[in-house]
Design a protein around this motif. Structure first.
Motif, PDB file in Angstrom:
ATOM      1  N   SER A 106      -9.606 -11.841  -1.938  1.00 35.67           N
ATOM      2  CA  SER A 106      -8.252 -11.995  -2.774  1.00 35.67           C
ATOM      3  C   SER A 106      -7.486 -11.112  -1.898  1.00 35.67           C
ATOM      4  N   THR A 107      -7.616 -10.517  -1.323  1.00 33.31           N
ATOM      5  CA  THR A 107      -6.634  -9.267  -0.108  1.00 33.31           C
ATOM      6  C   THR A 107      -7.792  -9.258   0.849  1.00 33.31           C
ATOM      7  N   VAL A 108      -6.640  -9.404   2.110  1.00 33.99           N
ATOM      8  CA  VAL A 108      -7.538  -9.527   3.714  1.00 33.99           C
ATOM      9  C   VAL A 108      -6.601  -8.759   4.574  1.00 33.99           C
ATOM     10  N   TRP A 109      -6.833  -8.540   5.646  1.00 32.54           N
ATOM     11  CA  TRP A 109      -6.113  -7.248   6.562  1.00 32.54           C
ATOM     12  C   TRP A 109      -6.262  -7.925   7.978  1.00 32.54           C
ATOM     13  N   VAL A 110      -4.376  -7.942   8.527  1.00 36.94           N
ATOM     14  CA  VAL A 110      -4.221  -8.206   9.890  1.00 36.94           C
ATOM     15  C   VAL A 110      -3.675  -7.447  10.736  1.00 36.94           C
ATOM     16  N   ASP A 111      -4.829  -7.164  11.883  1.00 35.93           N
ATOM     17  CA  ASP A 111      -4.159  -5.881  12.907  1.00 35.93           C
ATOM     18  C   ASP A 111      -3.675  -6.951  13.598  1.00 35.93           C
ATOM     19  N   ALA A 112      -2.691  -6.088  13.979  1.00 30.82           N
ATOM     20  CA  ALA A 112      -1.556  -7.055  14.693  1.00 30.82           C
ATOM     21  C   ALA A 112      -1.337  -5.578  15.659  1.00 30.82           C
ATOM     22  N   LYS A 113      -1.560  -6.552  17.447  1.00 32.99           N
ATOM     23  CA  LYS A 113      -1.299  -5.434  18.337  1.00 32.99           C
ATOM     24  C   LYS A 113       0.484  -5.667  18.963  1.00 32.99           C
ATOM     25  N   LEU A 114       0.949  -4.231  18.983  1.00 35.07           N
ATOM     26  CA  LEU A 114       2.067  -4.099  19.485  1.00 35.07           C
ATOM     27  C   LEU A 114       2.267  -3.300  20.906  1.00 35.07           C
ATOM     28  N   PRO A 115       2.863  -3.086  22.095  1.00 33.17           N
ATOM     29  CA  PRO A 115       2.689  -2.108  22.837  1.00 33.17           C
ATOM     30  C   PRO A 115       3.164  -0.852  21.993  1.00 33.17           C
ATOM     31  N   SER A 116       2.698   0.354  22.870  1.00 32.95           N
ATOM     32  CA  SER A 116       2.456   2.116  21.848  1.00 32.95           C
ATOM     33  C   SER A 116       4.178   2.228  21.414  1.00 32.95           C
ATOM     34  N   GLY A 117       5.219   1.668  22.582  1.00 32.09           N
ATOM     35  CA  GLY A 117       6.428   2.511  22.019  1.00 32.09           C
ATOM     36  C   GLY A 117       6.928   1.523  21.223  1.00 32.09           C
ATOM     37  N   THR A 118       6.367   0.501  20.491  1.00 28.91           N
ATOM     38  CA  THR A 118       7.295  -0.607  19.552  1.00 28.91           C
ATOM     39  C   THR A 118       6.424  -0.092  18.488  1.00 28.91           C
ATOM     40  N   ALA A 119       5.761   0.256  18.409  1.00 31.92           N
ATOM     41  CA  ALA A 119       4.737  -0.146  17.284  1.00 31.92           C
ATOM     42  C   ALA A 119       5.187   1.564  16.749  1.00 31.92           C
ATOM     43  N   SER A 120       5.216   1.885  17.142  1.00 33.93           N
ATOM     44  CA  SER A 120       6.312   3.615  16.716  1.00 33.93           C
ATOM     45  C   SER A 120       7.181   3.463  15.719  1.00 33.93           C
ATOM     46  N   ARG A 121       8.038   2.172  15.646  1.00 34.08           N
ATOM     47  CA  ARG A 121       8.741   1.898  14.292  1.00 34.08           C
ATOM     48  C   ARG A 121       8.938   0.949  13.664  1.00 34.08           C
ATOM     49  N   ILE A 122       7.433   0.753  12.977  1.00 37.43           N
ATOM     50  CA  ILE A 122       6.659  -0.496  12.310  1.00 37.43           C
ATOM     51  C   ILE A 122       6.886   0.902  11.517  1.00 37.43           C
ATOM     52  N   GLU A 123       7.004   1.011  10.164  1.00 39.49           N
ATOM     53  CA  GLU A 123       7.348   1.748   8.693  1.00 39.49           C
ATOM     54  C   GLU A 123       6.424   1.891   7.653  1.00 39.49           C
ATOM     55  N   ALA A 124       5.757   2.608   7.511  1.00 33.17           N
ATOM     56  CA  ALA A 124       4.438   2.169   7.025  1.00 33.17           C
ATOM     57  C   ALA A 124       5.109   1.606   5.580  1.00 33.17           C
ATOM     58  N   GLY A 125       4.565   0.757   4.588  1.00 32.87           N
ATOM     59  CA  GLY A 125       5.804   0.507   3.576  1.00 32.87           C
ATOM     60  C   GLY A 125       6.417  -0.460   3.947  1.00 32.87           C
ATOM     61  N   SER A 126       6.556  -0.941   5.089  1.00 37.30           N
ATOM     62  CA  SER A 126       7.778  -2.500   5.440  1.00 37.30           C
ATOM     63  C   SER A 126       7.044  -3.819   4.956  1.00 37.30           C
ATOM     64  N   ALA A 127       8.378  -4.179   4.757  1.00 36.89           N
ATOM     65  CA  ALA A 127       7.339  -5.645   5.043  1.00 36.89           C
ATOM     66  C   ALA A 127       6.829  -6.169   6.215  1.00 36.89           C
ATOM     67  N   ALA A 128       6.367  -7.432   5.912  1.00 40.24           N
ATOM     68  CA  ALA A 128       5.072  -8.360   7.798  1.00 40.24           C
ATOM     69  C   ALA A 128       5.108  -9.463   6.675  1.00 40.24           C
ATOM     70  N   THR A 129       5.929 -10.785   7.583  1.00 43.64           N
ATOM     71  CA  THR A 129       5.217 -12.043   7.621  1.00 43.64           C
ATOM     72  C   THR A 129       4.466 -12.606   8.441  1.00 43.64           C
ATOM     73  N   ILE A 130       3.604 -12.943   8.152  1.00 44.74           N
ATOM     74  CA  ILE A 130       2.473 -13.392   8.377  1.00 44.74           C
ATOM     75  C   ILE A 130       2.069 -14.888   8.662  1.00 44.74           C
TER      76      ILE A 130
END
Length: 404
Positions: free
Chosen positions: A241-265
């Motif tokens: 009923s709930t799954v995880w998605v692991d997205a790959k980003l450059p390390s410098g860019t991944a740091s700009r993604i905040e926990a709790g923010s929305a994402a579109t799959i």
């Protein structure tokens, strides 16, 4: 009456005189003929030039007259052409980042079904791919140790019931305490083997492993009659009923993604909304990428472990860039088209027609483009199907400019 006699010499001279007169007459008329027709040729050339200039002027006038004009379409035509309109409102735009992602099972909803004691597979109750409810039987096993535990529990329960019925008047307090401890120890041993905390009356050593929660069996690694060591996974039970998605980003860019923010799959043209759980604090030495984990409600069982998807994040501004928090007008980039050498957006005017409006654009943020000039808040503009509107306008131009 006198008779005129013509000598032979005179007869010869008459034709010569007539020929001379004809020649003189021809010479005197030639200039008149030349002077008469020469002006006619000049006039013809002049007329042709004037006609060409007139045609060119007419063509230029026609081109100027074929400027893009508004096109009117009713709601049925708009829907049939896939044209959508939207009222412009200022908004605060954030950068949208795109990354590849892989669906993985949520560890919080995954359970490995394993025996806690060496045993033999007696019977299978479920198979790979089955969706089971909580408490459903999965597999029956048999074990000598379990048989001993069942016997000890049965004896301990009988003794406890006996001394409890006699009471402290007939049985010493120490004996009662010993019976209580014995039954509690037997129950704990049975539970450690995965048995219920009460005796079933049977001591054949068979016991059944059940599903601790609802889910799907995604792994099945045993056969009936196989001897199983403690801890070996027989089934993998996953709550999808709930799954995880692991997205790959450059390390410098991944740091700009905040926990709790929305994402579109995005998968198969469908858009699912998820929430960022965390950003990895370790960078892969091989790819120099970091992993961002997204939790996604899996409505309709659309996502499965191992699927590849696309993930879109709303990223915070980079540390070395200006934070433009002011709201600004923006349209989907697909709403911009080239018409007569200008970038235009189609706007609905007061008469209800769609007219091309030249605009000056700014930066592109995600799938939207900032509008610097040409539009204002409240304008009703085409946000989907702009090329269909352009096609209608070009058809109208061809009809007006070349119908004569």
């Amino acid at each position: 009456m006198r008779t005129l006699l013509m000598t032979p010499s005179r007869l010869i001279m008459l034709p010569l005189a007539a020929a001379l007169l004809l020649a003189i007459s021809a010479c005197s008329k030639a200039p008149e003929t030349e002077s008469t027709h020469a002006p006619t040729a000049e006039h013809a050339e002049s007329g042709e030039a004037d006609h060409a200039e007139g045609a060119e002027a007419h063509a230029e006038a026609g081109e100027e007259g074929e400027a893009a004009k508004p096109v009117k379409m009713d709601e049925a035509a708009l829907k049939a052409a896939g044209i959508k309109l939207q009222t412009l409102q200022p908004s605060s735009l954030s950068e949208e980042l795109r990354a590849p992602g892989e669906v993985v099972d949520s560890a919080y909803g995954t359970t490995l079904i394993t025996p806690r004691v060496e045993s033999l597979v007696v019977r299978r109750h479920a198979k790979l791919g089955d969706e089971v409810r909580a408490g459903a039987p999965l597999v029956t096993l048999a074990s000598v140790e379990v048989s001993d535990a069942q016997a000890d529990l049965r004896i301990a329960e009988q003794e406890w019931r006996r001394v409890s019925a006699l009471g402290r008047e007939a049985v010493a307090g120490r004996r009662i305490n010993e019976a209580k401890v014995a039954v509690e120890r037997a129950r704990a041993k049975a539970q450690a083997y995965g048995l219920p905390g009460t005796s079933s009356g049977s001591v054949n050593g068979q016991f059944t492993l059940t599903a601790p929660h609802a889910g799907r069996l995604t792994e099945d690694d045993f056969v009936v009659g196989e001897r199983i060591e403690p801890g070996k996974a027989l089934f993998r039970l996953v709550d999808e009923s709930t799954v995880w998605v692991d997205a790959k980003l450059p390390s410098g860019t991944a740091s700009r993604i905040e926990a709790g923010s929305a994402a579109t799959i995005v998968v198969g043209g469908e858009h699912l909304v998820g929430k960022v759980l965390r950003s990895a604090h370790r960078t892969s030495e091989a790819t120099r990428n970091a992993s961002v984990r997204v939790e996604v409600p899996n409505e309709g069982d659309r996502l499965h472990g191992g699927d590849f998807v696309e993930v879109y994040f709303e990223a915070a501004p980079a540390a070395n860039t200006d934070n433009k928090s002011a709201t600004q007008l923006a349209v989907p980039t697909d709403a911009l088209v080239q018409l007569e050498g200008e970038t235009v957006v189609f706007r609905r005017n007061r008469a209800g027609a769609l007219e091309p409006v030249p605009v000056r654009v700014g930066e592109v943020i995600g799938d939207r483009t900032v509008i610097r000039e040409g539009l204002k808040a409240g304008d009703n503009v085409v946000v989907a199907g702009a090329f269909a509107v352009k096609s209608q306008i070009l058809k109208a131009q061809l009809g007006e400019g070349h119908g004569h």
